[in-house]
Design an enzyme around this catalytic site. Structure first.
Site, PDB file in Angstrom:
ATOM      1  CG  HIS A 104      -0.403   0.202   2.523  1.00  0.00           C
ATOM      2  ND1 HIS A 104      -0.127  -0.829   3.389  1.00  0.00           N
ATOM      3  CD2 HIS A 104      -0.035   1.335   3.177  1.00  0.00           C
ATOM      4  CE1 HIS A 104       0.370  -0.343   4.513  1.00  0.00           C
ATOM      5  NE2 HIS A 104       0.436   0.971   4.411  1.00  0.00           N
ATOM      6  CG  ASP A 137      -0.084  -4.039   2.675  1.00  0.00           C
ATOM      7  OD1 ASP A 137       0.215  -3.501   1.590  1.00  0.00           O
ATOM      8  OD2 ASP A 137      -0.352  -3.389   3.695  1.00  0.00           O
ATOM      9  CB  SER A 218       3.256   1.628   5.947  1.00  0.00           C
ATOM     10  OG  SER A 218       2.066   1.349   6.597  1.00  0.00           O
TER      11      SER A 218
END
Length: 370
Positions: A104, A137, A218
């Site tokens: 993402h 992910d 992230s």
């Protein structure tokens, strides 16, 4: 509140919570990854102590030496896409310029966008997408022409224990080379986050931590006290406001993909350009099981007539009661099997047919493409 993927980006992503919503910790500058998701708790396990830097009697690491040794391996990733831009984090996993991050974080640039990397010494380089896996992910990018890149040391995420100190490094809100610390709060969490094309991504065997994880973290690094990579921060939780929107930053509920899984997927992406997943060949429903009078379990509502489950002897109408010895209560448990196991691995299934208990062993196939 459901956990959130911690990212920072301008665009369609938002932030959320765990006892309320989960947020994907992605890109910081704009938000290139924050998403509201549902959090499911699997039983936590204490693991087994013994890895270097894993078991310690201290409540915190000596963060300064850990940061000094590890920050040169951690990068800030900037993404520019057609409809979103932002910054996230990553770490060098191979000397050839390969960098691990979350899908993402780079998804906005996956189709014609640009990706650049900023190293801890301030230098920058353009990066190319090597491959990505929306289901887990996980993504890999690559920079070329850079010498003397410091590869992050790898620890054993399977030996993490609850209460063990950890350090998180990344670029929350685009603030490069940021370091936070905390402990492993729980293990073996299953966290569902929104994915692409109306499909969910599933964080399996996730490590829960109270170290601050905010948008932009992230794809960064969670390391043990020896500075070894044990997890990739991906999601965090925040408290929803009275309007239902997530508000504030970290509340001490963050989640990281364990390093064993992140690197296994990354290795396959580097080798082939994509990730393959195991295949069971069945469809199940927990609500249908209850509607058909089953006190517990997952009702098989559909089955691939040439798939692994069919070959193992399972049939529509069977109620799955256990999966690899664990009570079957959620459909995402079977999804976890396909993400943590490889084609050719086996899964033990306990089930009932017409009320009679039985067992089957499924030899997993490879998930069909297209």
């Amino acid at each position: 509140m459901p956990p959130r993927a911690e990212g920072h980006r301008r665009g369609s992503w938002s932030t959320a919570v765990l006892v309320g919503a989960v947020i994907v910790a992605a890109v910081g500058g704009g938000v290139v990854g924050g998403v509201i998701v549902n959090a499911f708790s699997s039983p936590s396990s204490s693991g087994s102590p013994g890895s270097a830097g894993a078991a310690t009697t201290a409540h915190t690491c000596l963060v300064t030496p850990v940061a000094q040794e590890t920050l040169p391996s951690v990068v800030t990733i900037s993404v520019q896409g057609q409809s979103a831009s932002g910054t996230g984090s990553g770490e060098v996993i191979r000397s050839g310029g390969y960098i691990l991050t979350n899908n993402h974080v780079i998804a906005a640039a996956a189709n014609g966008g640009s990706i650049s990397v900023r190293f801890s010494d301030g230098t920058t380089a353009d990066a190319q997408l090597t491959g990505r896996d929306p289901l887990t992910d996980i993504a890999v990018i690559k920079v070329s022409g850079e010498s003397n890149l410091r590869v992050i040391p790898v620890g054993e995420s399977g030996k993490l224990v609850i209460g063990q100190p950890v350090v998180v490094l990344g670029a929350p809100l685009g603030l490069t080379s940021t370091v936070t610390s905390g402990i492993v709060s729980a293990l073996d969490r299953t966290i569902q986050v929104p994915g692409e094309d109306n499909q969910a991504a599933l964080l399996v065997d996730a490590v829960q931590t109270d170290a601050a994880i905010n948008p932009g973290n992230s794809g960064g690094a969670m390391v043990n006290c020896a500075g070894q990579f044990v997890g990739m921060p991906t999601a965090g939780a925040s408290v929803p406001s009275s309007s239902g929107e997530a508000s504030g930053g970290s509340i001490g509920l963050g989640f990281a993909i364990p390093s064993y899984l992140a690197l296994r997927v990354a290795d396959e992406i580097i080798a082939t350009g994509h990730a393959s997943h195991a295949y069971l060949g069945l469809q199940v429903s927990s609500s249908a099981a209850a509607a058909n009078g089953a006190a517990e379990g997952l009702l098989i509502t559909g089955i691939d007539p040439s798939g692994p489950a069919q070959e193992a002897g399972l049939r529509p109408g069977d109620v799955i009661t256990t999966i690899d010895g664990e009570q079957a209560v959620r459909t995402d448990q079977l999804v976890s099997v396909t993400l943590t196991k490889k084609p050719g691995d086996k899964a033990g299934i306990g089930y009932k047919r017409d009320g009679n208990p039985a067992t089957a062993t499924i030899t997993l196939g490879e998930q069909p493409t297209g």
